[in-house]
Design an enzyme around this catalytic site. Structure first.
Site, PDB file in Angstrom:
ATOM      1  N   GLY A  67      56.513  48.948  97.716  1.00 27.92           N
ATOM      2  CA  GLY A  67      55.134  49.390  97.995  1.00 27.92           C
ATOM      3  C   GLY A  67      55.084  50.375  99.152  1.00 27.92           C
ATOM      4  O   GLY A  67      54.053  50.518  99.818  1.00 27.92           O
ATOM      5  N   THR A  97      54.887  53.565  99.587  1.00 28.07           N
ATOM      6  CA  THR A  97      53.979  54.709  99.732  1.00 28.07           C
ATOM      7  C   THR A  97      52.519  54.290  99.504  1.00 28.07           C
ATOM      8  O   THR A  97      51.644  55.137  99.361  1.00 28.07           O
ATOM      9  CB  THR A  97      54.335  55.873  98.769  1.00 28.07           C
ATOM     10  N   GLY A  98      52.273  52.985  99.486  1.00 26.88           N
ATOM     11  CA  GLY A  98      50.908  52.488  99.301  1.00 26.88           C
ATOM     12  C   GLY A  98      50.117  52.536 100.587  1.00 26.88           C
ATOM     13  O   GLY A  98      50.597  53.005 101.627  1.00 26.88           O
ATOM     14  N   ILE A 119      49.076  50.313 102.851  1.00 25.74           N
ATOM     15  CA  ILE A 119      49.610  49.718 104.084  1.00 25.74           C
ATOM     16  C   ILE A 119      51.123  49.922 104.175  1.00 25.74           C
ATOM     17  O   ILE A 119      51.674  50.044 105.277  1.00 25.74           O
ATOM     18  CB  ILE A 119      49.222  48.212 104.216  1.00 25.74           C
ATOM     19  N   GLY A 120      51.785  50.032 102.997  1.00 29.09           N
ATOM     20  CA  GLY A 120      53.240  50.243 102.996  1.00 29.09           C
ATOM     21  C   GLY A 120      53.624  51.500 103.767  1.00 29.09           C
ATOM     22  O   GLY A 120      54.643  51.530 104.478  1.00 29.09           O
ATOM     23  N   ARG A 128      53.726  32.162  97.716  1.00 34.76           N
ATOM     24  CA  ARG A 128      54.151  31.273  98.810  1.00 34.76           C
ATOM     25  C   ARG A 128      54.865  30.035  98.247  1.00 34.76           C
ATOM     26  O   ARG A 128      55.869  29.585  98.795  1.00 34.76           O
ATOM     27  CB  ARG A 128      52.950  30.841  99.652  1.00 34.76           C
ATOM     28  N   LYS A 169      48.661  35.096  95.622  1.00 32.02           N
ATOM     29  CA  LYS A 169      49.476  35.012  96.848  1.00 32.02           C
ATOM     30  C   LYS A 169      49.905  33.567  97.110  1.00 32.02           C
ATOM     31  O   LYS A 169      50.994  33.326  97.637  1.00 32.02           O
ATOM     32  CB  LYS A 169      48.702  35.580  98.038  1.00 32.02           C
TER      33      LYS A 169
END
Ligand SMILES: NC(=O)c1ccc[n+]([C@@H]2O[C@H](COP(=O)([O-])OP(=O)(O)OC[C@H]3O[C@@H](n4cnc5c(N)ncnc54)[C@H](OP(=O)(O)O)[C@@H]3O)[C@@H](O)[C@H]2O)c1
Length: 330
Positions: free
Chosen positions: A14, A16-17, A19-20, A140, A136
């Site tokens: 991720g 270039t996303g 937040i990445g 986990r 998510k």
């Protein structure tokens, strides 16, 4: 004290996303602390973002092209990698479960940072039932089952930036769930604007990932609940007014009304329904903890509310109208 991790080879998904890109910037800035930095990205991204990819290669980043759904390509990418960091988008969160099993079998991989960077999905008993948390939570659960990996969840709360769905934006298509609109000088605050909220700037998200990487012992098998600053909607409004030198028009949405809007959004299959839920969680104090974990990883040197508001004003003023279409909402 920063720990040198010269032999640690990193792989980022991720990259270039939204937040990445901030995480990768900070990894590159700190590359002397690590062995190598690689990214796994799709052929489509390599083609569409060719200039960016060239720039990354020039900065010493190894670019691996592949399909996140292809186990052989993902396994090959894990070769020689010590730590996997994922900043994958919400629409592919569940893919990480396969990567976790593959990483567990890969001899070199020891640590896995899944794509979190948001609300604490195990904040309280209600968290287990919140719809945006479900994928998510499964990730986990997978990390808790595997044998050979340590994990770290970077829990940052909402981003202190103007882009959707982060907290300092105008949110033009649903301002009633919370909005700071620089162009119209209007704000919509939830409740009476006094409930505290902890926010993290995107640049600080990157910084905190680096600090967590450099402090493996305290980061092992836990959520790190970190942020840039804690504030209130009223304080945010005051800061916008102060920096712009103008008084804004303010409206309020009650907590009951926000819950009603959220229910309607899900019932009507509104594409932004997850944002309605996140806004409700954030506005009711679901990003607050007795104590934040920044100090554990030497992450106290963070940006301020004034920094974040300045950036939000700049983004809202300079972006074209396109930037305010609700094209990205999770
Ligand atoms: N705290 C907050 O306020 C907040 C706000 C937004 C998001 N988040 C969280 O931050 C994390 C990252 O979200 P984001 O908005 O940064 O993600 P994003 O920009 O939507 O996507 C990140 C990257 O995921 C990869 N990706 C996305 N869709 C894909 C697909 N169909 N197939 C293959 N790869 C795909 C792409 O990687 P490449 O770059 O390699 O092509 C993309 O650049 C998520 O966990 C999200 O929940 C938090």
């Amino acid at each position: 004290m920063t720990e040198r991790r010269d032999n640690e080879n990193l792989l980022l998904f991720g990259a270039t996303g939204s937040i990445g890109a901030f995480i990768l910037d900070k990894l590159i800035e700190n590359k002397k602390h690590f062995g190598s930095i690689a990214i796994f990205t799709s052929p489509g991204t390599i083609e569409k973002k060719a200039d960016k990819i060239q720039q990354l290669k020039a900065n010493g980043v190894k670019v691996i092209s592949g399909d996140v759904r292809n186990p052989n390509e993902v396994t090959n990418a894990f070769e020689g990698i010590d730590t996997v960091i994922s900043a994958i988008g919400r629409n592919v969160i569940a893919e990480q479960i396969n990567w976790i099993h593959l990483a567990d079998q890969a001899s070199s991989v020891k640590r896995f940072f899944p794509s979190e960077f948001g609300t604490d999905i195990e904040y309280g008993p209600e968290s287990a039932h919140e719809i945006p948390n479900q994928q998510k939570l499964k990730v986990r659960a997978a990390l808790k089952q595997v044998k050979n990996l340590h994990y770290t969840y970077i829990v940052t709360g909402p981003y202190a930036q103007a882009e959707i769905p982060a907290f300092l934006g105008a949110l033009p298509s649903a301002p009633e769930i919370g909005s700071f609109n620089v162009m119209t000088k209007t704000a919509v605050l939830i409740g009476d604007g006094t409930v505290k909220i902890s926010l993290t700037t995107p640049s600080d998200v990157g910084k905190l990932v680096v600090q967590a990487l450099l402090h493996p012992d305290v980061s092992r098998n836990r959520a790190l609940k970190v942020n840039s600053f804690t504030t209130t909607p009223n304080e945010i409004l005051n800061e916008f007014e102060k920096q712009l030198g103008e008084t804004w028009t303010v409206k309020y949405t009650s907590f009951d009304e926000l819950r009603r809007l959220e229910t309607n959004a899900w019932n009507n299959k509104h594409p932004m329904a997850p944002i309605f839920t996140l806004r409700r969680i954030w506005s009711e104090g679901g990003t607050l903890y007795d104590k934040r974990d920044n100090a554990l990883i030497n992450g106290e040197d963070m940006e301020t509310l004034a920094d974040a508001v300045k950036a939000a004003i700049s983004t809202q003023k300079s972006d074209s109208q396109d930037a305010y279409k609700d094209r990205k909402f999770m």
